[in-house]
Design a protein around this motif. Structure first.
Motif, mmCIF file in Angstrom:
data_model
loop_
_atom_site.group_PDB
_atom_site.id
_atom_site.type_symbol
_atom_site.label_atom_id
_atom_site.label_comp_id
_atom_site.label_asym_id
_atom_site.label_seq_id
_atom_site.Cartn_x
_atom_site.Cartn_y
_atom_site.Cartn_z
ATOM 1 N N HIS A 19 52.453 47.911 33.993
ATOM 2 C CA HIS A 19 51.670 47.531 35.175
ATOM 3 C C HIS A 19 50.171 47.585 34.888
ATOM 4 C CE1 HIS A 19 55.006 47.098 37.907
ATOM 5 N NE2 HIS A 19 55.463 48.295 37.555
ATOM 6 N N LEU A 20 49.753 48.569 34.109
ATOM 7 C CA LEU A 20 48.333 48.660 33.761
ATOM 8 C C LEU A 20 47.900 47.476 32.898
ATOM 9 C CD1 LEU A 20 47.954 52.481 33.042
ATOM 10 C CD2 LEU A 20 47.136 51.225 35.049
ATOM 11 N N CYS A 21 48.770 47.042 31.997
ATOM 12 C CA CYS A 21 48.443 45.874 31.155
ATOM 13 C C CYS A 21 48.308 44.607 31.997
ATOM 14 C CB CYS A 21 49.501 45.699 30.074
ATOM 15 S SG CYS A 21 49.446 47.001 28.824
ATOM 16 N N VAL A 22 49.198 44.433 32.961
ATOM 17 C CA VAL A 22 49.088 43.288 33.871
ATOM 18 C C VAL A 22 47.795 43.386 34.671
ATOM 19 C CG1 VAL A 22 50.102 42.210 35.933
ATOM 20 C CG2 VAL A 22 51.573 42.910 34.039
ATOM 21 N N LEU A 23 47.468 44.589 35.082
ATOM 22 C CA LEU A 23 46.269 44.799 35.880
ATOM 23 C C LEU A 23 44.994 44.501 35.088
ATOM 24 C CD1 LEU A 23 45.348 45.562 38.677
ATOM 25 C CD2 LEU A 23 45.423 47.959 37.993
ATOM 26 N N ILE A 24 44.987 44.752 33.793
ATOM 27 C CA ILE A 24 43.827 44.412 32.966
ATOM 28 C C ILE A 24 43.552 42.915 33.066
ATOM 29 C CG2 ILE A 24 43.032 44.169 30.570
ATOM 30 C CD1 ILE A 24 44.308 46.902 30.026
ATOM 31 N N ASP A 25 44.600 42.125 32.916
ATOM 32 C CA ASP A 25 44.444 40.674 33.005
ATOM 33 C C ASP A 25 43.972 40.254 34.395
ATOM 34 O OD1 ASP A 25 44.704 37.974 32.004
ATOM 35 O OD2 ASP A 25 46.505 37.824 33.248
ATOM 36 N N THR A 26 44.551 40.845 35.415
ATOM 37 C CA THR A 26 44.197 40.494 36.790
ATOM 38 C C THR A 26 42.750 40.860 37.098
ATOM 39 O OG1 THR A 26 46.491 40.852 37.456
ATOM 40 C CG2 THR A 26 44.848 40.788 39.201
ATOM 41 N N LEU A 27 42.358 42.063 36.719
ATOM 42 C CA LEU A 27 40.991 42.503 36.985
ATOM 43 C C LEU A 27 39.967 41.686 36.196
ATOM 44 C CD1 LEU A 27 41.552 46.349 37.069
ATOM 45 C CD2 LEU A 27 40.717 44.946 38.965
ATOM 46 N N ALA A 28 40.330 41.272 35.001
ATOM 47 C CA ALA A 28 39.404 40.476 34.184
ATOM 48 C C ALA A 28 39.121 39.117 34.833
ATOM 49 C CB ALA A 28 39.966 40.289 32.784
ATOM 50 N N SER A 29 40.051 38.627 35.631
ATOM 51 C CA SER A 29 39.841 37.328 36.277
ATOM 52 C C SER A 29 39.377 37.452 37.734
ATOM 53 C CB SER A 29 41.129 36.503 36.218
ATOM 54 O OG SER A 29 42.156 37.133 36.930
ATOM 55 N N ASP A 30 39.299 38.674 38.241
ATOM 56 C CA ASP A 30 38.861 38.898 39.622
ATOM 57 C C ASP A 30 37.333 38.814 39.689
ATOM 58 O OD1 ASP A 30 38.408 39.718 42.225
ATOM 59 O OD2 ASP A 30 39.593 41.551 42.073
ATOM 60 N N ILE A 31 36.829 38.065 40.650
ATOM 61 C CA ILE A 31 35.370 37.891 40.767
ATOM 62 C C ILE A 31 34.730 38.900 41.721
ATOM 63 C CG2 ILE A 31 35.423 35.454 40.144
ATOM 64 C CD1 ILE A 31 35.133 34.819 43.154
ATOM 65 N N HIS A 32 35.534 39.782 42.321
ATOM 66 C CA HIS A 32 34.981 40.790 43.222
ATOM 67 C C HIS A 32 34.040 41.704 42.431
ATOM 68 C CE1 HIS A 32 34.759 44.176 46.010
ATOM 69 N NE2 HIS A 32 35.232 43.349 46.940
ATOM 70 N N GLU A 33 32.975 42.124 43.071
ATOM 71 C CA GLU A 33 31.944 42.913 42.379
ATOM 72 C C GLU A 33 32.456 44.257 41.867
ATOM 73 O OE1 GLU A 33 29.815 44.812 46.326
ATOM 74 O OE2 GLU A 33 29.160 42.860 45.590
ATOM 75 N N ARG A 34 33.487 44.830 42.495
ATOM 76 C CA ARG A 34 34.009 46.127 42.053
ATOM 77 C C ARG A 34 35.115 45.995 41.006
ATOM 78 N NH1 ARG A 34 35.578 49.248 47.246
ATOM 79 N NH2 ARG A 34 36.230 50.781 45.733
ATOM 80 N N ALA A 35 35.559 44.791 40.728
ATOM 81 C CA ALA A 35 36.657 44.593 39.779
ATOM 82 C C ALA A 35 36.290 45.085 38.380
ATOM 83 C CB ALA A 35 37.075 43.131 39.744
ATOM 84 N N ALA A 36 35.073 44.852 37.952
ATOM 85 C CA ALA A 36 34.640 45.287 36.620
ATOM 86 C C ALA A 36 34.687 46.811 36.499
ATOM 87 C CB ALA A 36 33.243 44.771 36.319
ATOM 88 N N GLN A 37 34.317 47.502 37.564
ATOM 89 C CA GLN A 37 34.375 48.966 37.581
ATOM 90 C C GLN A 37 35.814 49.439 37.389
ATOM 91 O OE1 GLN A 37 33.141 50.589 41.356
ATOM 92 N NE2 GLN A 37 34.246 52.486 41.013
ATOM 93 N N TYR A 38 36.740 48.808 38.091
ATOM 94 C CA TYR A 38 38.137 49.225 37.989
ATOM 95 C C TYR A 38 38.788 48.751 36.700
ATOM 96 C CZ TYR A 38 38.029 51.513 42.421
ATOM 97 O OH TYR A 38 37.734 52.402 43.424
ATOM 98 N N LEU A 39 38.264 47.713 36.100
ATOM 99 C CA LEU A 39 38.745 47.302 34.783
ATOM 100 C C LEU A 39 38.477 48.414 33.774
ATOM 101 C CD1 LEU A 39 39.970 45.200 32.907
ATOM 102 C CD2 LEU A 39 37.698 44.159 32.714
ATOM 103 N N LYS A 40 37.300 49.022 33.852
ATOM 104 C CA LYS A 40 36.970 50.150 32.976
ATOM 105 C C LYS A 40 37.903 51.333 33.234
ATOM 106 C CE LYS A 40 32.095 48.970 32.614
ATOM 107 N NZ LYS A 40 30.722 49.354 32.957
ATOM 108 N N VAL A 41 38.245 51.556 34.500
ATOM 109 C CA VAL A 41 39.162 52.641 34.853
ATOM 110 C C VAL A 41 40.530 52.401 34.218
ATOM 111 C CG1 VAL A 41 40.427 53.710 36.770
ATOM 112 C CG2 VAL A 41 37.980 53.252 36.984
#
Length: 84
Positions: free
Chosen positions: A49-71
């Motif tokens: 699930h975390l691996c899928v989330l990396i891909d999802t967050l990398a394509s999310d344009i929301h301003e907080r997505a980059a923060q959670y990608l690092k998480v």
């Protein structure tokens, strides 16, 4: 399955879950139980699930997505360090 199917509708819930996981990992690390938590969570499919989330967050344009990608990357690294 919030990550795989409904991320954009449940973004805040996913982010709350990530914050909770970080707290669990901090607590586990403090008490020397990180390996146990990693083993339990990996048996329940969290790594996938975390691996899928990396891909999802990398394509999310929301301003907080980059923060959670690092998480998420930090959580995956914690699993890698504790891997059996």
């Amino acid at each position: 399955d919030l990550v795989a199917h409904d991320y954009y509708h449940n973004r805040d819930l996913v982010w709350l879950a990530l914050d909770a996981l970080v707290r669990v990992f901090e607590h586990a690390d403090h008490y020397g139980r990180m390996n146990d938590f990693c083993r339990i969570l990996s048996k329940h499919g969290l790594c996938g699930h975390l691996c899928v989330l990396i891909d999802t967050l990398a394509s999310d344009i929301h301003e907080r997505a980059a923060q959670y990608l690092k998480v998420v990357v930090g959580l995956v690294l914690a699993f890698a360090k504790e891997g059996d």
